[in-house]
Scaffold this motif. Structure first.
Motif, PDB file in Angstrom:
ATOM      1  N   VAL A  29       0.867  -1.175   0.000  1.00  0.00           N
ATOM      2  CA  VAL A  29       0.000   0.000   0.000  1.00  0.00           C
ATOM      3  C   VAL A  29       0.907   1.230   0.000  1.00  0.00           C
ATOM      4  CG1 VAL A  29      -1.780   1.278   1.241  1.00  0.00           C
ATOM      5  CG2 VAL A  29      -1.795  -1.231   1.275  1.00  0.00           C
TER       6      VAL A  29
ATOM      7  N   ILE B 117       1.057   5.251   0.228  1.00  0.00           N
ATOM      8  CA  ILE B 117       0.304   6.436   0.643  1.00  0.00           C
ATOM      9  C   ILE B 117       1.274   7.601   0.620  1.00  0.00           C
ATOM     10  CG2 ILE B 117      -0.983   7.542   2.503  1.00  0.00           C
ATOM     11  CD1 ILE B 117      -1.741   4.721   3.462  1.00  0.00           C
TER      12      ILE B 117
ATOM     13  N   GLN C  87       1.946  12.118  -0.520  1.00  0.00           N
ATOM     14  CA  GLN C  87       1.512  13.445  -0.907  1.00  0.00           C
ATOM     15  C   GLN C  87       1.250  13.452  -2.415  1.00  0.00           C
ATOM     16  OE1 GLN C  87       1.037  15.698   1.475  1.00  0.00           O
ATOM     17  NE2 GLN C  87       1.764  14.225   2.965  1.00  0.00           N
TER      18      GLN C  87
ATOM     19  N   GLU D 298       2.225  10.891  -6.922  1.00  0.00           N
ATOM     20  CA  GLU D 298       1.608  10.623  -8.219  1.00  0.00           C
ATOM     21  C   GLU D 298       2.502  11.107  -9.351  1.00  0.00           C
ATOM     22  OE1 GLU D 298      -2.689  11.216 -10.447  1.00  0.00           O
ATOM     23  OE2 GLU D 298      -2.236  12.419  -8.696  1.00  0.00           O
TER      24      GLU D 298
ATOM     25  N   ARG E 130      -6.477   2.972  -6.919  1.00  0.00           N
ATOM     26  CA  ARG E 130      -5.979   4.323  -6.645  1.00  0.00           C
ATOM     27  C   ARG E 130      -7.100   5.131  -5.994  1.00  0.00           C
ATOM     28  NH1 ARG E 130      -1.535   5.704 -10.287  1.00  0.00           N
ATOM     29  NH2 ARG E 130      -1.187   3.903 -11.623  1.00  0.00           N
ATOM     30  N   TYR E 131      -6.714   5.962  -5.056  1.00  0.00           N
ATOM     31  CA  TYR E 131      -7.683   6.866  -4.447  1.00  0.00           C
ATOM     32  C   TYR E 131      -6.967   8.166  -4.131  1.00  0.00           C
ATOM     33  CZ  TYR E 131     -11.286   8.938  -1.648  1.00  0.00           C
ATOM     34  OH  TYR E 131     -12.237   9.809  -1.182  1.00  0.00           O
ATOM     35  N   HIS E 132      -7.587   9.262  -4.490  1.00  0.00           N
ATOM     36  CA  HIS E 132      -7.009  10.572  -4.248  1.00  0.00           C
ATOM     37  C   HIS E 132      -7.931  11.340  -3.315  1.00  0.00           C
ATOM     38  CE1 HIS E 132      -4.177   9.887  -7.513  1.00  0.00           C
ATOM     39  NE2 HIS E 132      -5.200   9.368  -8.173  1.00  0.00           N
TER      40      HIS E 132
END
Length: 131
Positions: free
Chosen positions: A21, A23, A25, A29, A47-49
């Motif tokens: 996973v 995670i 800032q 990306e 993906r999650y933003h």
């Protein structure tokens, strides 16, 4: 990043051996967009933003955080304080948290459970280094 890609190759004939996973800032990306990381990028399946909160969401977010911390409704943020916090943070939860933490400290020093615009302004000045 290359080491993460290599770790993602660990598998048996039946299953992957590791789930990774990531995670980070927004800069993560951009880093993953590099041509050299194409293979790693292809292995990312979900993906999650987290986008900045809207102004009307900030009050509910702050109250939820206070409830989770056990405030039990004793501490309140006045609407003016929430507007200032939103404008200064741009709706970014990490910044909202930092401002609220300092605003709570300002409220404690002032001996109040109601965080008003003055407490929020003191918090923002403190964070800017101009206490």
């Amino acid at each position: 990043m290359e080491q993460i890609r290599l770790l993602s190759n660990l598998e048996t004939t039946r299953q992957k051996l590791i789930q990774i996973v990531l995670i980070g800032q927004p800069e993560l990306e951009a880093k993953l967009a590099a041509v050299a990381l194409r293979q790693l990028r292809q292995r990312i399946t979900v993906r999650y933003h987290l986008r900045p909160l809207q102004e009307e969401e900030v009050g509910a977010y702050v109250m939820h955080r206070l409830d989770m911390a056990g405030a039990n409704g004793r501490i309140t943020f006045e609407p003016k304080a929430l507007r200032l916090i939103y404008r200064h943070s741009g709706g970014i939860p990490r910044l909202i948290n930092a401002i609220c933490d300092n605003a709570l400290l300002a409220g404690y020093v002032a001996g109040t459970w109601r965080i008003d615009g003055a407490c929020a302004k003191r918090a923002m000045a403190q964070l800017a280094g101009s206490s």
